[in-house]
Structure formats: structure tokens, C-alpha cells
Scaffold this active site. Structure first.
Site, PDB file in Angstrom:
ATOM      1  CB  CYS A 124      60.482 -14.850  66.979  1.00 19.33           C
ATOM      2  SG  CYS A 124      62.106 -14.678  66.239  1.00 19.33           S
ATOM      3  CG  HIS A 125      57.356 -13.839  69.529  1.00 19.24           C
ATOM      4  ND1 HIS A 125      58.071 -12.967  68.743  1.00 19.24           N
ATOM      5  CD2 HIS A 125      57.927 -13.832  70.753  1.00 19.24           C
ATOM      6  CE1 HIS A 125      59.042 -12.443  69.473  1.00 19.24           C
ATOM      7  NE2 HIS A 125      58.985 -12.942  70.687  1.00 19.24           N
ATOM      8  N   GLY A 126      55.682 -17.572  66.944  1.00 21.32           N
ATOM      9  CA  GLY A 126      54.662 -18.502  66.437  1.00 21.32           C
ATOM     10  C   GLY A 126      53.657 -17.924  65.470  1.00 21.32           C
TER      11      GLY A 126
END
Lengths: 179, 270, 425
Positions: free
Chosen positions: A143-145
Site C-alpha cells: 500500500c505505502h511501501g
């Protein structure tokens, strides 16, 4: 004009105070069930613990179980993974925590380092991370690493804390009780 | 003097009317309510049950024996889908230990899944599982038995005078009277409405072993399983009676407080 | 009676609020300084009791709706889930089911009070009509609610009552199918009844607001049935006089309520409703809940299906026009000896109709040879009396009876120590 009785406004009559207090106490007891009914009920609490069989998980692999509506990853760590988790400067971690603090003793009393049990919910915004991915071969959240290591600890990315270790214990060498 | 007398008449009139209203309030709905019993139904044997009355509680030993009777006799044909194994260890019931309940549950096999490869699999029962049903659905039961066997979870509340009826039914199997024709496959029962039913006599003396030494006569087994069925229908009975008693005391006291407070408020009017 | 507001804001914030939304003024003028006749007896506490019942039903109902599942497959099981697993679910459910009965016990007492004391007479006609409207909404709400547990009585009661609409000429069939949303009572029916059961109590609450508003315009009636002449002598402030009396009456009512909830929670219900609904099997006796039985008896008394429906609704409709049927100038039955006697006969007739509604129609009451006087015969007699009471007695009694002398004033009737019909001075 309606007739009112003459009562000095500052007079507090014991009978009225007692009656009012008695009524208020009763009202409080009456309200409690209305609030408590929203708490998890018996059928939900019955599912609050699960006992899982880990004997079928080979070394270097992981199984996912559903616990309290969330995924739980149970990873059978290889020696290499354990070594990688331990050879880290704990103080330099974003959320400092030793690997030893994230495993539990087995039936013999010794820490079962080969078993990593974490809740598969990224501590950033709740996505389910992917296993055996990312720089440390731990977990990677698409999703955001966020990147987690083989101990489930956050190493890179926006997640603030390590993957949560649920309360669990070994009921035998091959079965653990989560929750 | 006349004022006092008038006041006495007034108060007795008020009390009388209030008592009448209360009697009507309770009597009226109760009068209207029981239309259930058909006019030719035989009244069941009236027993005293430990759970009846304001202070009624279950007899734990009876519940445990009753569970055994249910499990070994009734569960062959009847489902009890609303009860789960964990209920057996909850307070207010048979109160088996957690170990006992886990063992009882593990005796059965439950279909679970799908697993990660999409397959359904079997596993031993756990406390969270429901009591097993002998048939997958009511239609299968009716096809196998000739008539549907009702689910027993709330049966004690589903019949008028439920507990007495159930006990009477179980002990009420007898030969049909002269000239009364009973079709093959059916049985005669004194207490069943219409007297003929598809359930054959389920209980015989000595059928279920009682570990606590209680004589396992038909009547005793009938009483025990009925006791158990009342618990499955009303598992919260003991808590309900206990809280009810406290609530009643509270309300009587509250009424007392309010009565005196009201009189004080009105004291400047009389 | 509308009167000058006596509210004076106590502090700066109250003054500020009073200029923008005078809610405290409204509360003060309606429930604190509001004058009520000082001769009100305990029959006048049932308005507060009814408000309490409505609040209890709404609160417990909203809570139950958090756990209930309105599908034919899961409804019955979801109610049992509430009874077994939900924390205090058994308590909330039993309060709600017995609360409905208590609500009707209170509303019948409240209505009979109105009939006895002439509360429906001018200038309280609209107040009365609003009350009958509340009663009608209550019956609809109770009917929808009883279907929700999806027991045998839920299903078959719904089937019987919705089938009645099929009796209406021309549009009946279409109307019935529209109500069902299906070809018989089924999932669509259950789901919409759940929605309506949630909605209607708030409609009731709205009409209750109008009912209390109308009441406050005319002021309370009183047992003597005479107007307030001098408010200083005849009335007292609602708070604390009526408030405390209502509180006491409510506490006694709660004792009865608690008895049912805790010690006999299924006494007023039907065992058959603990059998899950089976569209293939009709129970031997279909009966509605006890509070609908009198109308059920009237329905079954008429051999013609449409006739039964018309008369049943007529029995409720006639209540709307009561104020215009009664010709008497005297309000209270205390001073109307003939009217008073017939009032009690009417009460017995209503109880009788309730009894009939719960019995098998062909049950013999007085055996004569092979047959006899059965429940249907009794229903017919009582139905005739019910209508005659309103259509014949109400107009006629007012014209022919000689009322007793009314007291001088409310204050006078209180001071004499007893009701004025005893004292002669």
C-alpha cells in the site's frame, strides 16, 4: 396562576434527596445492560482464542490463520532468518525491539525462536503485507511501501511500529493457542 | 368524625379500584392467553420442578443426567441446533468443566473449511460448535423417520405447560384402549394431542447408565431429560430469577420512598 | 388552558438561550408551572406511564435491532442468539416483549378512564381523536413486531391478517400482493415489516407530541368533569404535585412489569411462537396477541369475510366519532348513574370479546342437546352490544338520564373529603 407550595429554595429535604438518589442509582443499574449489550457477546468471545496445528509448516515457509477477524502469520523460520533477525543493532531500529522479545518459550521452557507469530496487519494504515518480500525477506506492504524484517519489525517505510505479536502460548510442540 | 369516615371510604374505594385494575390487568391477558390446549387434550401430570417459582434454580445433577439421556437417546433423531458445547460449561447450566466440555465436543466430527486449497475438511468438535444434528435438514429427517422430529432446543417453551407435558409424554406410552385403532408404525400415547404419534416409545428402564447411582427408571430419565430441556430452552433462568428478586426489592423500596415523598409534596393541599 | 408563561431565566446563558430557542420556557410552561386540577386520581397517572412505555419500547427495540436479522432463514435463530449470547440479551428481549403487553394494559386503562370520565367530550375532541390514532398506530406496530421472531404464530398471524386485505372488492388481491411483495408471506414481507416496525414508534412519538399539545390547550379533564373556575383554588403546579404522583404510579406499574419480565416472561405469549415458522403446516389455533383478541372476535363473529373486515375496522373507526355520539352535557360518569352502569357492562363485554377471540369458534359454552350456545354465538351477542353501546346508548342515555348534582367547584369537591355524590350539603 398555578398554586405553588412555599419551599425555601435552599432547603434540602432529606426525603427528597434520598428518593432522588435511590432513583438515580436504580437508573444507573438499568442503563448498564443497554450499554453492555454492545460489548462482544458470548459467541464472539468463544472465537477469541484459536488453537492451531503448526506441525505441517515446513522450515522456511509460513501459514496464515484467521484470528479475531484478522490474518495471523505463523512463520517457520530457518536458521538464516533467525540469525538475520538477531544480528541487528536494536537501538538503531525505528521501533527498537530485540528478536528475543518477539518469540515465546515452548513447552520445554526454552524460547522457540524458529516460530514467528505476528498479526498480518500493517501498523501504518492496516493493509495486509506480503510475505517473503522486501529487502529483508520479511514482509513488504504494497500500500505505502513499508518494509519489515524476518522478525516482523519495521525497517523502512511509513509504518510506525513493528508487526504486533498476539498473545500466544505453546500447548504442545505442534500446537499453539492464540488469544 | 365524618371526615375520617369519608376518608376511610375514599381510601378503601381507591384501593379497591386499584386492586381491581391490577387484577384486571393481570387477569385479562392471562384469561385471553391460553387457547393452546385442545378441549380433548389430557392434562399432563403436574410435578414440582426445582426451577419453578420465584427462587427456582436448576438441579445440576439432573441437568447432567438429562444431558446424557438426550445425547444417548433423543439425539439419534432430534436436532438441537441452538445449543453449543460451550453452553454446557456456562454458569446456570450443567456446569461441566472446560476439560469435560472439550472432551465431549471432540467426540464429534465437524465439517469445516474451505481450507487454503478450497477444500472442505473434517476436524474434531470444539466447544464453540453446535450440537450435531442427526440429519442435514428437516426434509431428510422426515424422509428417514416418516415424520419430522422437531428440534429440541426450545421445545419446553413450545408446548403449553411444556415441562409437565414433556415428562408426561415420555412416560405416557401405553396400549391403546379397546377399539381404538392405531395405524402400523405409529404409537399410542395418553398425553399426545390426538393420542397417536410417529415417535415410538424412546425410554425403557435401565437404558442409560447413570454414573451418580440414581435409579435409571423411565420416570427418572424422563424427569432428567425434561429438566435438561428446560435449561436448553431457558439457559438464563437462574440469572433472571436472581436479578428479578433484587429488582423487586428495589422497586418496592423505591415505591415506598416515592409514596412518602409524594405525601410530603401534597401535605399542604389536604 | 393556555396561560401566561411564568418562566424567568435564571442566569445569563438561560437568558441568551431563551431569546433564541425558548426550550426551557417550553419545558417550564408545559411540565413545571403548568396547572393541573388538584382532584386528579390515580387513573390520571397513565399518561406518564404510557410515555414511559413508549420510551422503553423504543430504547429496547433499537438495541434489539442491533442483533436481529430480518431474513426467514435467520430471524428465529437471531432472536435465540439474543437470548443466549448477547450480554443481557434475554433481559432486553423479555422487557421488549412484555413491554408491548404492558403498553397495551396501560393504554386500555387510559382509554377506559377517558370513556368513564368523559374525557372525549368538548373541548377535548381532537385530543381524543389523536389518542385513537395513537392506539391504531400501536396496533399496527405490535402486529409488525410480532411477525419478526418468525415463529408459527408470527407467520400464520401475518398470513391471516394480510389475507383480510384480499377481501376488499376490486383492489383486494393487488393490495394483498403489494403488501406481501411475494405470493405469500415471505422474505420480502418480513424485511419490510422490520422496517415499518422500526418506523412506526417514531410516528407514534410524533402523534404523542400533538396529543400532549392538544391536552395543554384545553387542560386536563378531572374526575368531577367540571371546568376549572379559579386556578388558584382548583389547580396545583404540575411539578412537583403531578410529577411525584406520576412517579409513584409508575413505580407500582414497574412492579407489575418486573413480575412478568423476571418471573413469568412467557405468560402473555403463545407457546406456538417458539416453533419456527412452517408455511406448510398451520397450527391448530391461530391467535393474535391478547391485546388484539377483542377485534379478532368481532372479525370472526361475522360469517362473511368482507363483512368481518368491515365490522372489525368499524369497531375501531367508531371510536373516532365518540365525541359526537354522546349527547350528555355532563362529562363524568360519577354523576351519570345510568351511563356508569352501562360503562361497566361495556367493560365486561370487551373482556368477553377478548375471551372469545382466544377460544375455538365452535367451543360450546352452554350445552343444549347436541349443540348449544358456542363462542361464535357469544361473540355475536357481544359485538352487537359493542356497537349498540356507542350507536344507541351514547345518544340515548344523554337524553333520558337524570344526572346527579355536580359539585360547586373542583376545590369544593376535594375539600368535602370525598366525592360530592356522597355528601349532600
Amino acid at each position: 396562576m398555578a398554586q405553588t407550595h412555599a419551599v425555601e429554595p435552599t432547603r434540602r429535604d432529606f426525603l427528597y434527596v434520598a428518593t432522588g438518589s435511590f432513583a438515580a442509582v436504580g437508573a444507573a443499574f438499568a442503563v448498564w445492560p443497554l450499554i453492555d449489550q454492545m460489548n462482544p457477546d458470548a459467541s464472539v468471545l468463544a472465537l477469541a482464542s484459536i488453537e492451531v496445528d503448526i506441525s505441517n509448516i515446513p522450515v522456511g515457509q509460513e501459514s496464515t490463520f484467521k484470528w479475531r477477524g484478522k490474518p495471523v502469520f505463523i512463520r517457520h523460520r530457518s536458521d538464516a532468518e533467525i540469525a538475520a533477525a538477531e544480528s541487528v543493532d536494536v537501538a538503531a531500529l525505528p521501533d527498537p525491539e530485540a528478536d528475543e522479545a518477539r518469540v515465546r518459550p515452548g513447552p520445554s521452557g526454552e524460547l522457540e525462536k524458529k516460530w514467528l507469530v505476528v498479526i498480518g496487519v500493517c501498523t501504518h494504515l492496516g493493509c495486509v503485507p506480503l510475505s517473503y518480500r522486501g529487502e529483508f525477506d520479511g514482509y513488504f506492504c504494497p500500500c505505502h511501501g513499508s518494509v519489515y524484517d524476518t522478525s516482523g519489525r519495521i525497517r523502512k517505510g511509513p509504518a510506525p511500529t513493528n508487526l504486533e505479536v498476539p498473545p500466544y502460548e505453546f500447548v504442545s510442540d505442534s500446537r499453539i493457542l492464540i488469544g | 368524625m365524618r371526615k375520617v369516615k369519608n376518608k376511610m371510604i375514599d381510601i378503601s374505594r381507591k384501593t379497591g379500584l386499584l386492586a381491581l385494575a391490577a387484577a384486571a390487568a393481570i387477569g385479562l391477558p392471562l384469561l385471553a392467553a391460553p387457547a393452546g390446549a385442545a378441549s380433548d387434550a389430557v392434562k399432563p401430570i403436574q410435578l414440582d420442578w426445582s426451577f419453578e417459582g420465584v427462587f427456582g434454580v436448576y438441579d445440576r445433577d439432573a441437568l447432567r443426567r438429562g444431558y446424557k439421556v438426550y445425547k444417548e437417546v433423543c439425539a439419534v433423531c432430534h436436532s438441537m441446533e441452538l445449543v453449543r458445547f460451550r453452553n454446557l460449561m456456562e454458569p446456570g447450566g450443567p456446569e461441566f468443566s472446560e476439560g469435560q466440555v472439550k472432551a465431549l465436543a471432540a467426540d464429534i466430527v465437524v465439517v469445516d473449511g474451505p481450507d487454503s486449497s478450497g477444500e472442505m475438511f473434517e476436524r474434531p468438535g470444539e466447544p464453540k460448535d453446535r450440537f450435531p444434528s442427526p440429519y442435514p435438514n428437516p426434509e431428510a429427517a422426515a424422509a428417514a423417520l416418516g415424520a419430522p422430529a422437531p428440534d429440541l432446543s426450545v421445545i419446553a417453551k413450545a408446548r403449553p405447560d411444556g415441562v409437565n407435558y414433556l415428562h408426561s409424554l415420555l412416560v405416557g406410552y401405553t396400549d391403546a384402549p379397546e377399539g381404538f385403532e392405531v395405524l402400523p408404525g405409529l404409537s399410542y400415547n395418553t398425553y399426545f394431542p390426538g393420542h397417536v404419534l410417529a415417535m415410538p416409545r424412546p425410554l425403557s428402564d435401565g437404558q442409560v447408565d447413570y454414573e451418580d447411582g440414581t435409579p435409571n427408571t423411565v420416570d427418572q430419565m424422563a424427569k432428567d431429560v425434561t429438566h435438561f430441556l428446560m435449561w436448553t430452552a431457558e439457559p438464563k433462568l437462574e440469572q433472571r430469577h436472581r436479578i428479578g428478586f433484587q429488582v423487586m426489592i428495589y422497586l418496592v423500596l423505591l415505591s415506598g420512598f416515592l409514596w412518602f415523598a409524594m405525601r410530603k409534596v401534597w401535605s399542604d393541599q389536604h | 388552558m393556555s396561560h401566561q408563561s411564568t418562566y424567568t431565566p435564571g442566569n445569563g446563558f438561560s437568558r441568551w438561550m431563551d431569546e433564541r430557542l425558548p426550550i426551557m420556557r417550553l419545558v417550564n410552561d408545559s411540565f413545571v408551572d403548568y396547572p393541573v386540577p388538584k382532584n386528579l386520581n390515580y387513573w390520571w397517572t397513565f399518561g406518564a406511564v404510557l410515555s414511559f412505555c413508549l420510551a422503553v419500547q423504543i430504547v429496547t427495540g433499537v438495541v434489539l435491532a442491533m442483533h436481529y436479522i430480518p431474513t426467514t432463514e435467520l430471524a428465529f435463530a437471531s432472536v435465540e442468539h439474543i437470548m443466549r449470547d448477547v450480554n443481557y440479551g434475554w433481559l432486553i428481549r423479555y422487557i421488549h416483549s412484555n413491554g408491548a403487553s404492558m403498553f397495551f394494559i396501560a393504554v386500555y386503562i387510559h382509554m377506559f378512564r377517558g370513556l368513564y370520565y368523559g374525557s372525549y367530550k368538548a373541548p377535548r375532541e381532537v385530543l381524543w381523536i389523536l389518542g385513537v390514532l395513537i392506539y391504531l398506530l400501536m396496533m399496527a406496530t405490535a402486529f409488525f413486531g410480532y411477525v419478526l421472531p418468525w415463529g408459527q404464530m408470527s407467520f400464520w398471524g401475518a398470513t391471516v391478517i394480510t389475507n383480510l386485505f384480499g377481501a376488499i372488492p376490486l383492489v383486494g388481491e393487488a393490495l394483498r400482493t403489494w403488501l406481501w411483495g411475494d405470493f405469500a408471506v415471505g422474505d420480502p414481507t418480513l424485511n419490510r415489516f422490520f422496517s415499518l416496525h422500526y418506523l412506526f414508534p417514531f410516528l407514534i412519538a410524533g402523534v404523542v407530541v400533538l396529543h400532549v399539545w392538544a391536552l395543554h390547550v384545553s387542560g386536563q379533564g378531572n374526575p368531577a368533569g367540571i371546568e376549572v373556575k379559579d386556578p388558584k383554588k382548583d389547580t396545583v403546579a404540575f411539578t412537583p404535585y403531578a410529577t411525584m404522583k406520576d412517579a409513584f404510579g409508575l413505580a407500582i406499574f414497574m412492579i407489575l412489569f418486573a413480575y412478568f419480565v423476571f418471573f413469568n416472561p412467557n405468560a402473555l405469549g403463545e407457546p406456538d411462537n417458539y416453533i419456527i415458522a412452517d408455511p406448510m403446516k398451520t397450527p391448530a389455533h391461530i391467535v393474535p396477541e391478547w391485546y388484539l383478541l377483542p377485534f379478532y372476535a368481532i372479525l370472526r363473529a361475522v360469517p362473511d369475510k368482507l363483512g368481518g373486515v368491515v365490522l372489525m375496522f368499524g369497531a375501531i373507526a367508531i371510536l373516532f366519532v365518540l365525541p359526537w355520539l354522546d349527547t350528555s352535557k355532563v362529562r363524568s360518569a360519577r354523576f351519570r348513574p345510568l351511563f356508569k352502569q352501562f360503562f361497566w357492562i361495556f367493560v365486561v363485554a370487551c373482556i368477553g370479546l377478548g375471551y372469545c377471540g382466544g377460544q375455538s369458534p365452535d367451543k360450546i359454552l352452554i350445552a343444549v342437546g347436541d349443540g348449544g350456545f358456542d363462542v361464535t354465538d357469544l361473540s355475536r351477542v357481544l359485538t352487537v352490544y359493542y356497537f349498540a353501546h356507542f350507536l344507541v346508548l351514547f345518544p340515548v342515555l344523554g337524553l333520558i338520564e337524570k344526572p346527579k348534582p355536580l359539585p360547586e367547584s373542583i376545590a369544593a369537591s376535594v375539600l368535602s373529603g370525598t366525592r360530592q355524590d356522597k355528601a349532600t350539603s
